[in-house]
Design an enzyme around this catalytic site. Structure first.
Site, PDB file in Angstrom:
ATOM      1  N   TRP A 102       0.341  -1.593  -0.055  1.00  0.00           N
ATOM      2  CA  TRP A 102       0.226  -0.343   0.085  1.00  0.00           C
ATOM      3  C   TRP A 102       0.928   1.039  -0.216  1.00  0.00           C
ATOM      4  O   TRP A 102       0.208   2.397  -0.603  1.00  0.00           O
ATOM      5  CB  TRP A 102      -0.817  -0.035   1.216  1.00  0.00           C
ATOM      6  CG  TRP A 102      -2.235  -0.788   0.587  1.00  0.00           C
ATOM      7  CD1 TRP A 102      -2.420  -2.253   1.388  1.00  0.00           C
ATOM      8  CD2 TRP A 102      -2.836  -0.828  -0.257  1.00  0.00           C
ATOM      9  NE1 TRP A 102      -3.578  -2.837   0.976  1.00  0.00           N
ATOM     10  CE2 TRP A 102      -3.991  -1.752  -0.347  1.00  0.00           C
ATOM     11  CE3 TRP A 102      -3.347  -0.002  -1.653  1.00  0.00           C
ATOM     12  CZ2 TRP A 102      -4.850  -2.377  -0.918  1.00  0.00           C
ATOM     13  CZ3 TRP A 102      -4.368   0.148  -2.141  1.00  0.00           C
ATOM     14  CH2 TRP A 102      -5.449  -1.395  -1.497  1.00  0.00           C
ATOM     15  N   ASP A 177      -1.826   6.310   6.375  1.00  0.00           N
ATOM     16  CA  ASP A 177      -2.779   5.614   5.608  1.00  0.00           C
ATOM     17  C   ASP A 177      -2.661   4.254   6.520  1.00  0.00           C
ATOM     18  O   ASP A 177      -2.005   3.754   6.959  1.00  0.00           O
ATOM     19  CB  ASP A 177      -2.906   5.064   4.517  1.00  0.00           C
ATOM     20  CG  ASP A 177      -4.135   3.371   4.525  1.00  0.00           C
ATOM     21  OD1 ASP A 177      -4.886   3.738   4.221  1.00  0.00           O
ATOM     22  OD2 ASP A 177      -3.329   3.662   2.427  1.00  0.00           O
ATOM     23  N   LYS A 201     -12.849  -1.626   5.941  1.00  0.00           N
ATOM     24  CA  LYS A 201     -11.756  -2.406   6.905  1.00  0.00           C
ATOM     25  C   LYS A 201     -12.407  -3.090   8.719  1.00  0.00           C
ATOM     26  O   LYS A 201     -13.028  -3.299   8.562  1.00  0.00           O
ATOM     27  CB  LYS A 201     -10.143  -2.093   6.708  1.00  0.00           C
ATOM     28  CG  LYS A 201      -9.686  -2.415   5.733  1.00  0.00           C
ATOM     29  CD  LYS A 201     -10.162  -2.415   4.319  1.00  0.00           C
ATOM     30  CE  LYS A 201      -9.779  -2.615   2.899  1.00  0.00           C
ATOM     31  NZ  LYS A 201      -8.390  -1.972   2.659  1.00  0.00           N
TER      32      LYS A 201
HETATM   33  C1  LIG Z   1      -7.895  -1.065   1.381  1.00  0.00           C
HETATM   34  C2  LIG Z   1      -6.360  -0.573   1.386  1.00  0.00           C
HETATM   35  C3  LIG Z   1      -6.417   0.374   0.239  1.00  0.00           C
HETATM   36  C4  LIG Z   1      -6.906   0.700  -0.334  1.00  0.00           C
HETATM   37  O1  LIG Z   1      -8.236   1.576  -0.322  1.00  0.00           O
HETATM   38  P1  LIG Z   1      -9.633   2.070  -1.679  1.00  0.00           P
HETATM   39  O2  LIG Z   1     -10.806   2.045  -0.223  1.00  0.00           O
HETATM   40  O3  LIG Z   1     -10.090   0.846  -2.438  1.00  0.00           O
HETATM   41  O4  LIG Z   1      -9.422   3.443  -1.910  1.00  0.00           O
HETATM   42  C5  LIG Z   1      -5.394   1.121   0.823  1.00  0.00           C
HETATM   43  N1  LIG Z   1      -4.675   1.064   1.904  1.00  0.00           N
HETATM   44  C6  LIG Z   1      -4.686   0.631   2.749  1.00  0.00           C
HETATM   45  C7  LIG Z   1      -3.426   0.181   3.581  1.00  0.00           C
HETATM   46  C8  LIG Z   1      -6.064  -0.437   2.480  1.00  0.00           C
HETATM   47  O5  LIG Z   1      -6.188  -1.332   3.645  1.00  0.00           O
END
Ligand SMILES: *Cc1c(COP(=O)(O)O)cnc(C)c1O
Length: 365
Positions: A102, A177, A201
């Site tokens: 990511w 993030d 999530k």
């Molecule tokens: C799932 C995830 C993403 C992607 O998110 P989207 O909603 O599909 O854009 C980005 N960063 C992390 C750490 C994730 O777990």
């Protein structure tokens, strides 16, 4: 029909109590004669849902008063572009710490908008650990330093809130993030300039993105940044510059209420420690399975594991699915298996998984 234990990385399991309440309120929210999906976002009824959700999110995380909470759309991947668009200002670029898929994706996207300096990387170790903060090497004058504090795919998690002051760089805003571990552990929000993530999530439905941003970072957007994604415009309009994802915000609000009722983030953290410890202890004690992440960097939320005999992968997945333990297949870039055990996964789900793994190992080992 019996509900399964859903180990998906996202969209992921939601607390059953939340789904039941949403079902009860689907046709008629609190005697208003209509459901939340049908409400005007400007109606007093929805405004009350919004205000409560924001206040509960703030309370759960202990967000200080000088931070704004934005509810946006586009997911965390859109934020990979929106962050440089909103924060670069007159700086040439930003710093990235790369700890897995990511953060690698985030730095790649940022290169469209400015210069990227990799301040630290876990690549040499195959992305199995978080580089110690003492080894990070920020550039001279970055707009921000970016981290992904839980790498959902590799199962690598920061066990600490990085301290830019201890690094001697208190002026550099830390951007994180936290898509896949927000609300799973206590954090010190004041260490960060901006925290963001997708909701699917650990919070609620896909389609909702949260951004927690320190006020002094607002108002730096590039002139080409779309208005709907200019953090200052979004903040000034209380996330209603355009129509927000109302139903997703409502469900997130129910999840926040559920978390408060369970005892808040500290209580969930204690439960998450126990759940993860149970699963890792079983994996480490078995010669049938293995996890390759350094123990101090292991994620409490996403537990990748491998069968030592990979020829058994397909059978493992077939049998676990038949046993009501679904979505255990690892990400295609890693292979093997992955169990995502977010807040909504009860200890009984982890116990059921360990029982299955044990039984499978006994029969096939
Ligand atoms: C799932 C995830 C993403 C992607 O998110 P989207 O909603 O599909 O854009 C980005 N960063 C992390 C750490 C994730 O777990």
């Amino acid at each position: 029909m019996a509900r399964v234990f859903n180990f998906a990385a996202g969209p992921a399991a939601l607390p059953e109590a939340v789904l039941r309440q949403a079902a009860d309120e689907m046709l008629d929210w609190h005697g208003h004669g209509l459901g939340v999906m049908e409400m005007s976002h400007r109606s007093p009824a929805f405004q009350s849902i919004y205000t409560q959700a924001e206040a509960d999110f703030r309370a759960l995380l202990g967000v200080p008063a000088n931070y704004r909470i934005l509810f946006m759309q586009g997911g965390a991947i859109a934020e990979n572009a929106l962050i440089p668009m909103n924060l670069l200002g007159d700086r040439r670029g930003a710093d990235y710490v790369v700890t897995g898929s990511w953060s690698a994706k985030s730095q790649k996207e940022a290169r469209k908008y400015g210069e990227v300096h990799i301040a630290a990387s876990g690549e040499a170790g195959g992305f199995t650990h978080v580089p110690a903060i003492e080894t990070w090497q920020p550039s001279a004058d970055p707009a921000y330093l970016f981290v992904c504090t839980n790498e959902t795919i590799g199962g690598v998690e920061f066990g600490f809130d990085p301290d830019m002051a201890a690094l001697g760089r208190p002026e550099v805003p830390l951007v994180a993030d936290m898509s896949s571990h927000i609300l799973s552990r206590r954090i010190d929000v004041s260490r960060y300039g901006l925290i963001f993530g997708g909701a699917q999530k650990n919070i609620g439905p896909a389609g909702l993105t949260f951004v927690i941003v320190r006020e002094d970072l607002l108002g730096r957007a590039h002139k080409d940044c779309p208005s709907a994604f200019d953090y200052k415009l979004v903040a000034d309009n209380h996330s209603m510059y355009n129509t927000p994802p109302t139903y997703a915000i409502y469900i997130a609000g129910l999840v926040f209420q559920w978390l408060l009722g369970e005892g808040g983030v500290a209580a969930l953290e204690a439960r998450n420690i126990e759940k993860a410890a149970r699963l890792y202890a079983y994996i480490d004690g078995s010669d049938f399975y293995e996890n390759r992440v350094a123990p101090d960097s292991r994620s409490r939320m996403n537990v990748p594991f491998f069968l030592r005999d990979e020829a058994l992968n397909a059978t493992f997945l077939e049998e676990s699915t038949a046993a009501g333990l679904i979505q255990l297949k690892g990400h295609k870039s890693v292979g093997g298996m992955r169990a995502s055990i977010y807040n909504a996964m009860p200890m009984s789900g982890v116990e059921a998984l360990v029982d299955f793994m044990q039984d499978f190992a006994r029969r096939k080992g």
